[in-house]
Design a protein around this motif. Structure first.
Motif, PDB file in Angstrom:
ATOM      1  N   CYS A  75     -40.841 -15.653 -89.739  1.00 31.52           N
ATOM      2  CA  CYS A  75     -39.851 -15.269 -88.730  1.00 31.52           C
ATOM      3  C   CYS A  75     -40.572 -14.880 -87.435  1.00 31.52           C
ATOM      4  CB  CYS A  75     -39.004 -14.098 -89.234  1.00 31.52           C
ATOM      5  SG  CYS A  75     -37.919 -14.552 -90.605  1.00 31.52           S
ATOM      6  N   ARG A  76     -40.129 -15.485 -86.355  1.00 32.42           N
ATOM      7  CA  ARG A  76     -40.691 -15.180 -85.042  1.00 32.42           C
ATOM      8  C   ARG A  76     -39.590 -14.636 -84.151  1.00 32.42           C
ATOM      9  NH1 ARG A  76     -45.914 -14.933 -86.045  1.00 32.42           N
ATOM     10  NH2 ARG A  76     -46.862 -16.915 -86.669  1.00 32.42           N
ATOM     11  N   LYS A  77     -39.964 -13.769 -83.251  1.00 38.70           N
ATOM     12  CA  LYS A  77     -38.984 -13.244 -82.319  1.00 38.70           C
ATOM     13  C   LYS A  77     -38.449 -14.371 -81.453  1.00 38.70           C
ATOM     14  CE  LYS A  77     -38.279  -9.290 -79.297  1.00 38.70           C
ATOM     15  NZ  LYS A  77     -38.888  -8.119 -78.663  1.00 38.70           N
ATOM     16  N   ARG A  78     -37.169 -14.385 -81.268  1.00 33.15           N
ATOM     17  CA  ARG A  78     -36.542 -15.459 -80.515  1.00 33.15           C
ATOM     18  C   ARG A  78     -37.160 -15.545 -79.110  1.00 33.15           C
ATOM     19  NH1 ARG A  78     -31.844 -17.928 -81.578  1.00 33.15           N
ATOM     20  NH2 ARG A  78     -31.240 -16.256 -83.032  1.00 33.15           N
ATOM     21  N   GLY A 115     -40.274 -15.935 -78.493  1.00 32.31           N
ATOM     22  CA  GLY A 115     -41.675 -15.543 -78.531  1.00 32.31           C
ATOM     23  C   GLY A 115     -42.577 -16.701 -78.876  1.00 32.31           C
ATOM     24  N   CYS A 150     -33.688 -14.743 -91.259  1.00 27.30           N
ATOM     25  CA  CYS A 150     -34.454 -13.748 -90.486  1.00 27.30           C
ATOM     26  C   CYS A 150     -33.503 -12.714 -89.917  1.00 27.30           C
ATOM     27  CB  CYS A 150     -35.216 -14.435 -89.359  1.00 27.30           C
ATOM     28  SG  CYS A 150     -36.447 -15.628 -89.941  1.00 27.30           S
ATOM     29  N   LYS A 151     -34.015 -11.547 -89.637  1.00 27.99           N
ATOM     30  CA  LYS A 151     -33.170 -10.498 -89.076  1.00 27.99           C
ATOM     31  C   LYS A 151     -32.768 -10.856 -87.656  1.00 27.99           C
ATOM     32  CE  LYS A 151     -36.991  -7.581 -87.507  1.00 27.99           C
ATOM     33  NZ  LYS A 151     -37.602  -6.246 -87.607  1.00 27.99           N
ATOM     34  N   LYS A 152     -31.839 -10.137 -87.148  1.00 25.90           N
ATOM     35  CA  LYS A 152     -31.264 -10.428 -85.841  1.00 25.90           C
ATOM     36  C   LYS A 152     -32.362 -10.410 -84.762  1.00 25.90           C
ATOM     37  CE  LYS A 152     -27.605  -9.011 -82.673  1.00 25.90           C
ATOM     38  NZ  LYS A 152     -26.524  -8.028 -82.413  1.00 25.90           N
ATOM     39  N   GLY A 153     -32.326 -11.450 -83.951  1.00 24.80           N
ATOM     40  CA  GLY A 153     -33.306 -11.547 -82.876  1.00 24.80           C
ATOM     41  C   GLY A 153     -34.520 -12.366 -83.257  1.00 24.80           C
ATOM     42  N   TYR A 154     -34.605 -12.792 -84.530  1.00 28.69           N
ATOM     43  CA  TYR A 154     -35.736 -13.577 -85.023  1.00 28.69           C
ATOM     44  C   TYR A 154     -35.231 -14.914 -85.546  1.00 28.69           C
ATOM     45  CZ  TYR A 154     -38.776  -9.517 -84.619  1.00 28.69           C
ATOM     46  OH  TYR A 154     -39.504  -8.473 -84.135  1.00 28.69           O
TER      47      TYR A 154
END
Length: 233
Positions: free
Chosen positions: A64-67, A69, A44-48
């Motif tokens: 992918c979920r936001k960290r 969240g 996942c991209k940064k922060g997810y």
């Protein structure tokens, strides 16, 4: 036998072995690169961060979920909006200026001069004969004249009395309601009147004559300012 030729064979063998080793590393590298690419494809991209969720059909998939969240629909529901406050009840506007404090005795006289002098208490605000031919009317002129008028539909049944009133005592409440006591002199006798007037002008009274007897209740009546109406029709 040619001995010096052996070192060459050894060197050649070593060279072949080195080439094979390099070939094997070169051959293995793409597999590693492909695995790395696959791993990168799942990242996942940064922060997810990856999370496993269940779809509506029951299938588990990674998303992918936001960290930090929360999954949609899983969080704390938003609080319901608070109901609008009920409108405040409309208070009736008083007929008299509210002094904001209690006035007694001499202190109340300016108030009485403003509202009692030149006023009428009546149970028929529209005037006789609009209330079935009956009206009870009490008036105070600005010159101390007092009128008691009991008007009736039948000729000769009216009671019309005129006298002179004098101040005895008074109290004005902070909201503008007031209590007034007076002595009326008429036809050789004195009568004591007591009037209770609400802030909206509802009047209740009592009369006690010096000739004796029980006090007589009066009202309820309505205050009308600006005129001391006599006993004429």
């Amino acid at each position: 036998m040619f001995v010096p030729a052996r070192p060459r064979l050894v060197l050649l063998a070593l060279a072949l072995l080195g080439a094979c080793a390099l070939l094997s590393v070169a051959t293995a590298a793409p597999a590693g690169a492909e695995g790395k690419a696959k791993a990168k494809g799942k990242a996942c991209k940064k922060g997810y961060v990856p999370k496993t969720v269940t779809t509506k059909k029951g299938k588990k998939v990674k998303v992918c979920r936001k960290r930090g969240g929360k999954a949609k629909g899983k969080g704390t529901p938003a609080p319901a909006p608070a109901p609008a406050p009920a409108p405040a009840p409309v208070q009736p506007q008083g007929l008299f200026e509210a002094p904001g404090k209690q006035l007694n005795g001499e202190e109340a006289k300016p108030f009485l001069q403003k509202y009692l002098a030149n006023s009428t208490f009546t149970d028929c605000v529209t005037g006789w004969p609009t209330c079935g031919g009956f009206e009870n009317r009490y008036s105070h002129s600005s010159g101390s004249t007092f009128y008691q008028c009991w008007l009736r539909p039948t000729s000769g049944s009216d009671v019309k009395s005129v006298g002179e009133y004098g101040y005895q005592d008074a109290r004005v409440e902070p909201d503008g309601s007031w209590l007034y006591k007076e002595t009326v002199y008429w036809y050789g006798h004195y009568s004591l009147f007591e009037w209770s007037v609400s802030s909206t002008g509802v009047v209740k009274g009592a009369q006690l004559s010096d000739s004796g007897g029980a006090p007589e209740s009066i009202g309820p009546l309505q205050y009308v300012g600006g005129i001391a109406k006599d006993c004429s029709y």
